[in-house]
Design a protein around this motif. Structure first.
Motif, mmCIF file in Angstrom:
data_model
loop_
_atom_site.group_PDB
_atom_site.id
_atom_site.type_symbol
_atom_site.label_atom_id
_atom_site.label_comp_id
_atom_site.label_asym_id
_atom_site.label_seq_id
_atom_site.Cartn_x
_atom_site.Cartn_y
_atom_site.Cartn_z
ATOM 1 N N PHE A 278 -13.173 21.422 -16.014
ATOM 2 C CA PHE A 278 -12.624 20.382 -15.140
ATOM 3 C C PHE A 278 -12.300 20.969 -13.767
ATOM 4 N N ILE A 279 -11.669 22.141 -13.753
ATOM 5 C CA ILE A 279 -11.273 22.781 -12.495
ATOM 6 C C ILE A 279 -12.501 23.292 -11.737
ATOM 7 N N VAL A 280 -13.501 23.778 -12.457
ATOM 8 C CA VAL A 280 -14.735 24.224 -11.811
ATOM 9 C C VAL A 280 -15.401 23.062 -11.066
ATOM 10 N N GLY A 281 -15.490 21.902 -11.723
ATOM 11 C CA GLY A 281 -16.039 20.723 -11.053
ATOM 12 C C GLY A 281 -15.210 20.324 -9.849
ATOM 13 N N PHE A 282 -13.903 20.406 -10.026
ATOM 14 C CA PHE A 282 -12.949 20.123 -8.953
ATOM 15 C C PHE A 282 -13.266 20.976 -7.724
ATOM 16 N N ALA A 283 -13.427 22.276 -7.945
ATOM 17 C CA ALA A 283 -13.654 23.210 -6.833
ATOM 18 C C ALA A 283 -15.049 23.063 -6.244
ATOM 19 N N LEU A 284 -16.070 22.945 -7.105
ATOM 20 C CA LEU A 284 -17.458 22.908 -6.645
ATOM 21 C C LEU A 284 -17.715 21.710 -5.743
ATOM 22 N N PHE A 480 -4.493 28.483 -11.710
ATOM 23 C CA PHE A 480 -4.245 27.962 -13.059
ATOM 24 C C PHE A 480 -5.453 28.206 -13.960
ATOM 25 N N ALA A 481 -6.654 27.990 -13.423
ATOM 26 C CA ALA A 481 -7.868 28.246 -14.213
ATOM 27 C C ALA A 481 -7.967 29.720 -14.579
ATOM 28 N N PHE A 482 -7.631 30.607 -13.643
ATOM 29 C CA PHE A 482 -7.667 32.048 -13.913
ATOM 30 C C PHE A 482 -6.695 32.416 -15.034
#
Length: 641
Positions: A278-284, A480-482
């Motif tokens: 979810f966070i990866v999509g958020f950032a990308l 948070f993802a890390f």
């Protein structure tokens, strides 16, 4: 018996259809990124910069929600009619986007385009299962991976080129001739299977998910900008969104075929990978949307140049996606990659939070490269980890669920970025411009360039300052993802997952059904076999004294397939089999049939070993698949390639 001419005609039809499918997939994947470099020009003409994020969000959200429904509709009514319908919806949406006269119309038409785009991706992947034998699917999956990789890199560049040399409307019009050709080819050449599967489609779940996410996104993007946070409309959106998402959870608990089975969340690996995805999509998607704004408005680059300057990030994604797959295959471990990837993402976002008017573009390019490297080390590895942690029954929904969370993250992330940016820009412009001098209402690069020097400096400084909180917020989420990535459990890789890695198919959607996904994995691995060596090993395993040519010929005769014996190698093999009493004329003798049975069982056991972790012996459909694949792979001619 099918004639050679008929087989050639069928193969030609499949190849033609496959080219059309690649075009369709290219259109759908390009439309996720091609708009990015056109956004400054679009808002310059149509206005509504505070709603800019919705041009991206509307497409992502619509395509995400309808994806699972298209998969089920294809099973019920046939892939051909569903794919044609999706193409028509996509093309109608594209045409309407091209003639949109205001931001509201463009957002609505982008949502319609997304309804078609979601069907293009899902149905195209499924069509290959109808057209291509399982032993070939791994090779075709590689082509799909290449399309996704190329579209990710060239999307912003192509969008910039069309905007600069034609018009922003051509990023939508370009779909029409390409999609029209694909539609005609599919109508003429694609012959769907008659047999359809029965499914119960979770319409209510899809409607609640779409409504809930849309309400939450509207709440975050309109609150504090269009309407005050305490207004009745904003409060109503928050309440409606919360109620619908709670309703979605309740419906999924009782649905016969839920979009997202809640039992998956009892699996810690799946839960952790879903949140990180979810966070990866958020950032990308957030970065791809807002970096072109900085490059065009603040740094003054053309749309084409801004697209070119985004390539370090996209190239970073490609390099580490492929590289991490190779390393995972060698090391047999995946946990270090999301940890390192989210760390790089965090560092890159913190560095981008310092962007300013004076920052040199080479420095920005390095930061984008770091972001891309981090995203690539994380994105596909999450799919692999989720896939590796679930049982066979949950394989399909776990792999497709990973894509779902990434897309939802992109939808919400872009909207939240947009809300932060719009609020900050309004505040900064109000303080940067002298009293009585209203700032431009549209952020067109051309309009900004025509401002007097003093006002131009004030505007671009305010614009750059408005982007810094966007990336600072993204950096906080990446932290948070890390931290979450350290909770990812290292589950020993199944043989199939370890061997396949993530380099086989860059960022491609995966099957939502378990059996087709398992077939795809086996096909990917089996196509790596050196056929000559595989046949020699197969003869040893089966305990038959045959060379590869003899084994292949015996297998072809065993399945009752006509063989052209004009080849000198096959003439010699046929004579050897006849001399040993394994063949009588063009048929197997009793000893030949016994040898053929042992060969099939040996190949089946070899394939079953690849799927050891999936417990194939416990599932009738998997056993049947292995039997079918064993016959197909044994019948494939040996070669030195």
């Amino acid at each position: 018996m099918v004639s050679e001419a008929a087989r050639d005609e069928q193969a030609s039809s499949v190849r033609l259809t496959f080219v059309a499918l690649l075009l369709v997939l290219l259109l759908a994947s390009l439309d996720q990124t091609i708009v990015a470099t056109a956004l400054p020009t679009i808002v310059g003409e149509l206005g509504g910069i505070e709603h800019l994020s919705w041009v991206v969000t509307a497409y992502l959200l619509a395509s995400t929600v309808v994806g699972p429904i298209y998969g089920k509709l294809g099973d019920i009514y046939g892939r051909k009619i569903v794919l044609q319908t999706a193409i028509v919806i996509f093309l109608v949406g594209s045409a309407l986007c091209g003639i949109a006269q205001n931001m509201g119309e463009l957002i609505a038409f982008r949502a319609l385009q997304g309804v078609g785009g979601g069907g293009l991706i899902v149905t195209t992947i499924a069509v290959i299962g109808d057209l291509v034998p399982p032993r070939e699917r791994g090779r075709y999956q590689g082509f799909f991976g290449a399309v996704f990789g190329v579209s990710t890199v060239i999307g912003p560049l192509l969008g910039g080129f069309l905007v600069e040399h034609f018009s922003w409307r051509w990023i939508f019009y370009i779909n029409l001739p390409v999609g029209g050709v694909a539609l005609l080819v599919i109508a003429a050449a694609f012959h769907t299977r008659a047999a359809h599967l029965q499914h119960r489609i979770d319409y209510l779940g899809a409607a609640l998910l779409a409504g809930g996410l849309s309400s939450i996104i509207l709440f975050t993007s309109l609150g504090g900008t269009t309407w005050p946070w305490g207004s009745t409309r904003i409060i109503a959106l928050a309440v409606i969104g919360s109620v619908m998402l709670v309703g979605f959870v309740l419906v999924e608990r009782t649905a016969a075929e839920p979009i997202l089975p809640l039992g998956l969340f009892r699996n810690r690996v799946f839960t952790v990978t879903s949140v990180i995805g979810f966070i990866v999509g958020f950032a990308l998607f957030g970065a791809v949307t807002y970096l072109p704004l900085y490059l065009q408005i603040v740094k003054g680059y053309s749309p084409t140049s801004s697209g070119l300057l985004l390539t370090p990030m996209m190239a970073g994604v490609l390099v580490t996606s492929i590289g991490s797959g190779q390393l995972i295959t060698r090391l047999g471990r995946y946990r270090p990659f999301p940890i390192a990837g989210t760390a790089l993402m965090t560092v890159a976002m913190f560095l981008l939070a310092g962007i300013s008017v004076s920052m040199p573009v080479w420095q920005t390019a390095i930061y984008m490269l770091l972001l891309g490297l981090g995203l690539g080390m994380t994105m596909q590895v999450l799919v692999l980890a989720a896939q590796n942690s679930v049982s066979y029954e949950q394989l399909g929904v776990a792999t497709s669920g990973s894509t779902l969370f990434r897309q939802v993250g992109g939808s919400i992330g872009v909207a939240i970025f947009g809300a932060i940016f719009a609020h900050e820009l309004a505040v900064n412009l109000a303080s940067a411009f002298p009293p009585g001098t209203p700032p431009p209402t549209a952020a067109s690069p051309a309009l900004v360039d025509r401002l007097p020097a003093a006002l131009h400096s004030a505007y671009v400084s305010a614009f750059a300052a408005s982007l810094r909180p966007v990336f600072a917020a993204a950096a906080g989420v990446a932290v948070f993802a890390f931290l979450l990535s350290w909770l990812l459990k290292e589950v020993p890789l199944r043989k199939s997952v370890a061997a396949e890695g993530v380099a086989e198919s860059f960022a491609t959607p995966r099957e939502a059904e378990s059996l087709p996904e398992l077939q795809r994995i086996v096909a990917t691995l089996a196509r790596r076999d050196n056929r000559w060596r595989m046949y020699q090993q197969l003869a040893d395993r089966a305990g038959v004294d045959l060379d590869p040519a003899e084994l292949w010929l015996l297998s072809r005769l065993g399945e009752g397939t006509a063989v052209d014996l004009h080849d000198p190698l096959l003439i010699a093999a046929h004579g050897s089999l006849r001399d040993r009493g394994l063949v009588e004329n063009a048929h197997l003798a009793r000893d030949g049939k016994a040898a053929y049975t042992r060969i099939l069982e040996a190949r089946r056991q070899g394939l079953a070993e690849l799927l050891d972790g999936w417990k194939p012996e416990e599932h009738d459909e998997v056993r049947a698949m292995l039997d079918r694949l064993a016959r197909e792979y044994v019948a494939e001619p040996p070669s030195l390639a």
